[in-house]
Design a protein around this motif. Sequence first.
Motif, short mmCIF file in Angstrom:
data_model
loop_
_atom_site.label_atom_id
_atom_site.label_comp_id
_atom_site.label_asym_id
_atom_site.label_seq_id
_atom_site.Cartn_x
_atom_site.Cartn_y
_atom_site.Cartn_z
N THR A 123 0.83 -1.20 0.00
CA THR A 123 0.00 0.00 0.00
C THR A 123 0.86 1.25 0.00
N THR A 124 1.97 1.21 0.72
CA THR A 124 2.91 2.33 0.70
C THR A 124 3.47 2.54 -0.70
N GLN A 125 3.84 1.44 -1.36
CA GLN A 125 4.39 1.54 -2.72
C GLN A 125 3.36 2.10 -3.69
N ALA A 126 2.08 1.78 -3.49
CA ALA A 126 1.03 2.23 -4.40
C ALA A 126 0.60 3.66 -4.15
N SER A 127 0.93 4.21 -3.00
CA SER A 127 0.44 5.53 -2.60
C SER A 127 1.15 6.65 -3.36
N PRO A 128 0.53 7.83 -3.39
CA PRO A 128 1.02 8.91 -4.25
C PRO A 128 2.48 9.29 -4.07
N PHE A 129 3.03 9.20 -2.88
CA PHE A 129 4.40 9.64 -2.71
C PHE A 129 5.38 8.76 -3.48
N PHE A 130 5.13 7.46 -3.51
CA PHE A 130 6.05 6.52 -4.15
C PHE A 130 5.58 6.08 -5.54
N ASN A 131 4.43 6.52 -5.98
CA ASN A 131 3.84 6.01 -7.21
C ASN A 131 3.63 7.15 -8.21
N GLY A 132 4.66 7.45 -9.00
CA GLY A 132 4.55 8.50 -9.99
C GLY A 132 4.58 9.89 -9.40
N ASN A 133 5.42 10.12 -8.40
CA ASN A 133 5.54 11.42 -7.73
C ASN A 133 6.35 12.38 -8.60
N PRO A 134 5.74 13.43 -9.16
CA PRO A 134 6.48 14.33 -10.05
C PRO A 134 7.59 15.11 -9.36
N ASP A 135 7.51 15.24 -8.04
CA ASP A 135 8.54 15.99 -7.31
C ASP A 135 9.88 15.28 -7.30
N TYR A 136 9.90 13.99 -7.68
CA TYR A 136 11.14 13.21 -7.62
C TYR A 136 11.51 12.63 -8.99
N THR A 137 10.94 13.17 -10.05
CA THR A 137 11.23 12.61 -11.38
C THR A 137 12.69 12.80 -11.78
N GLY A 138 13.34 13.80 -11.26
CA GLY A 138 14.75 14.03 -11.61
C GLY A 138 15.73 13.47 -10.63
N PHE A 139 15.25 12.65 -9.69
CA PHE A 139 16.13 12.09 -8.65
C PHE A 139 16.85 10.87 -9.22
N LYS A 140 18.14 11.02 -9.47
CA LYS A 140 18.94 9.95 -10.07
C LYS A 140 20.19 9.71 -9.24
N ASP A 141 20.78 8.53 -9.41
CA ASP A 141 22.07 8.30 -8.78
C ASP A 141 23.17 8.83 -9.69
N LYS A 142 24.41 8.61 -9.32
CA LYS A 142 25.52 9.21 -10.06
C LYS A 142 25.76 8.54 -11.41
N ASP A 143 25.09 7.40 -11.64
CA ASP A 143 25.16 6.76 -12.95
C ASP A 143 23.98 7.15 -13.84
N GLY A 144 23.13 8.05 -13.33
CA GLY A 144 21.98 8.49 -14.10
C GLY A 144 20.75 7.61 -13.97
N LEU A 145 20.76 6.66 -13.03
CA LEU A 145 19.63 5.76 -12.83
C LEU A 145 18.53 6.46 -12.05
N ASN A 146 17.30 6.42 -12.56
CA ASN A 146 16.17 7.01 -11.85
C ASN A 146 15.90 6.23 -10.57
N LEU A 147 15.79 6.94 -9.46
CA LEU A 147 15.57 6.29 -8.17
C LEU A 147 14.10 6.26 -7.76
N PHE A 148 13.27 7.06 -8.44
CA PHE A 148 11.82 7.04 -8.21
C PHE A 148 11.13 6.72 -9.54
N PRO A 149 10.02 5.98 -9.51
CA PRO A 149 9.30 5.71 -10.77
C PRO A 149 8.71 6.98 -11.34
#
Length: 641
Positions: free
Chosen positions: A239-265
Motif C-alpha cells: 500500500t505504501t508503494q502504491a500511494s502517491p508519494f512513491f507512485n509517480g511522484n512528479p517531485d522526484y522525477t529528476g532524482f537519479k544516482d551518479k550513474d543516471g539511474l532514476n531512483l523514483f518511478p
Amino acid sequence: MKFNFKLIILLAAITGMALSCKKYLDVTPDNVATIDYAFRNRNEAENYLFTCYSTIQNMGPSNSDAAFTTSGEIYFPNTLTEATLGSRDAEQGFHLIRGVQTTDNPSLNYWDGEQLGQPIFKAIRRCNIFLENIDRPKDLPQFERNRWIAEVKFLKAYYHFYLLRMYGPIPLIKQNLPIDAGTDEVRVKRAPVDEAFAYIVSLLDEATPDLPRTIQDLARSLGRITQNIALSVKAEVLTTQASPFFNGNPDYTGFKDKDGLNLFPAAFSAEKWSKAMLACQAAVKSCEESNLSLYHFTSPGNLPTIPAPLKTVMDIRQSITENWEKNPEVIWALNPEFGLQSMAMPRLTNAMVQNMGGAPGNFAVPIGMAELFYSKNGIPMAEDASYDYRGRYAVATAPTESKYYLKSGYQTIKMHMDREPRFYADLSFDGSCFFGNGQTDPEKMLYVQARGGTSLAGPKDNIRVNVSGYWPSKLVNYQSVFGTEVSQTGFRMPLIRLAGLYLLYAETLNEVNGPTADVYTYIDKVRTRAGLKGVKESWSSYSTNPGKASSKDGLRAIIQQERRIELCFEGRIGWDLRRWKVMQEVMSKPLQGWNIQDTTPEGYYRQRNLVIPVFGLKDYLWPLKYNDLIVNPNLVQNPYW
C-alpha cells in the motif's frame, strides 16, 4: 559472498528493554568470541536469533519514533524550564516540525544509528550473519530451523522497510561483504525504490509459509513474528508503494544516482494498487480465520455496570491499552511497554498536584486535532448541517445527558458537545470526565479542571504544563493511578491492529474499484465499534455534501480522515500523511492551543499559536548525514537537501 566465519565480532547488548519482557528479550550473548561459538548449538543460535530482534525492540520508545513525533498530532514545547523526558536530547524528534533538521547531524538518524535512531544497517548485518550460519547447529530440529530462518527474513525485510519509508532509495544489503572486500564493494549504492519494495516483498513471501499462524505459548513467545504479522506488513508495504508519494511522484522525477539511474518511478501504476488490495485481502482473511476481532471492553467483576455511552468509550480506549494477551485486535506489538503515560495524563486530584512530577502531562494535542474528530452524527463538524460550526467556540453549559462525557453544569464550549465517542475516548480537556485513576464509579467520575494556574490541571509552573489544553489520554490505561504515589498499569503500543488493517483494505478497494459495498463494509466495521452509523447513512442523512461518500475522491478523503481519527497518537499517521503526500497541507496551518493562563471560560477559550510548522518538500524524506556522502561517494543526497 559469504561472511568470513572466523571474523571476531562483538554483539551489541540489548538496551532499553522493559523488565517484564519475554524470555527471548532477556537472553543476549555477551561478547561472543567467534561465529563458531555463536552457532555451536541450538541454545547459542537461539540467543543470536533474539539478538536479531533486539534492534526492533529498541525502536519501541515513542519519543524516538519518526512517525509519532513528526505528525503534528502532539506538540511538545521547547521552552520548559526542565527536561521532563529525561534530557533535552530525548525531545529532539518533537522539535523537527520547527525546521531544525540538518544534514550535519540529523535527528532520529536511523541510517547511522545516531540521535535517538537505531542502527538499522547493523541489525541487517546481524540478520545476514544468522542466515549464513544457521545451518551449523546439529541439535536444531529442521522445523524449528525453518521457523527461525523465516523470523529473521521477516526482520530483515522490516528493517529495510523502515529505512525505505524514511529515506526512499536505500542500499539493499542482501549479503554481508567478506572481510577482504575492496573499496568499490564497500561503497554501496542506493537502489531505486521499486527495486527495494520488490526485495522487501520477496523476503516476506519467503518467510510467511514457515511462520506459525498465531503464537500458542503466550508466556514465552508472544511478540515473535507470525504469519498474520508478515501478511499485514506485506499489505502495508504494498500500500505504501502504491500511494502517491512513491507512485509517480512528479517531485522526484529528476532524482537519479551518479550513474543516471532514476531512483523514483516516473509514471503512476494502477497495478500497484491492485497488488496492495490483494495483499490486504489476504491479511484480513488470515487474521479473521485466526479469530482476531475488534476489541470490546468486558468489565471486570470489581466494576459496577458500565452505561452504554461509557462502554463505547472503553471499547475504544482499551483497544490500545488492554493487556495484549487478552486483546483480540492486536496483530503486532513490541514487547517494551509504552513508557510515557505520565505525559498524556491530566492532573485530576489534589494528590496529583502534590506530586506534579508524577504526571507532567506535557503531550499537548493541538486544537486542529481536536477539530478533526467527527460530530455525533459521524461526519466532519464543518459538513454537519445540524452542527453550529461557526459558533463552536461559544461558551455553553454541559448538559446532564452528556454526564458520561462532560461534567454536568460545567462551563465549556460548544465544540466539546455532541461529538463522536472517539473524541471523548481519546482526549481529555477542560470539563471532560475521566474514567479511571482509581475512580471507576460511572456516577462519580473525576473530571478535568484546566483553566488558569489555580485549577488542578492548569499551569503551575513552566515544567509540568500542557500548553494546548488537550491531553491524549487514549495513551493512559484506566487502571493506572497517579497521585502522591504512582502505580502504572503498563500496555504495549500496537504496531498493527485489526481496525487499521480494515481501513487499509478499504483504502485499497476504493483505489481499485471506487465506492463499492466492500469498501463501506470494512469502514463501517470500525465505525460501528466507535458507536457511529455507516458511511453512506451518515453522509446521506446529515452532510451538506451527501454525494461525497459516493465518489472515489470523496470516499478517499473520508477513509483518510477515518484513519487519522481511529489511529491517532499511535505512531501510524505520520507514515500515512507522508505516503498520501498531504503532510505539507496538514502542516500548513499553525498548531494552536487555548489561552491556558486565563481562569474564565471566555478568556480561556481563545486560540493562540503554539508554533508555525516548517515542512517543505525536502522534509518528506530524511536527509543522509553529510559525512556519509564523503565516506561513500556513490551515495547521493535526497532532493532539496
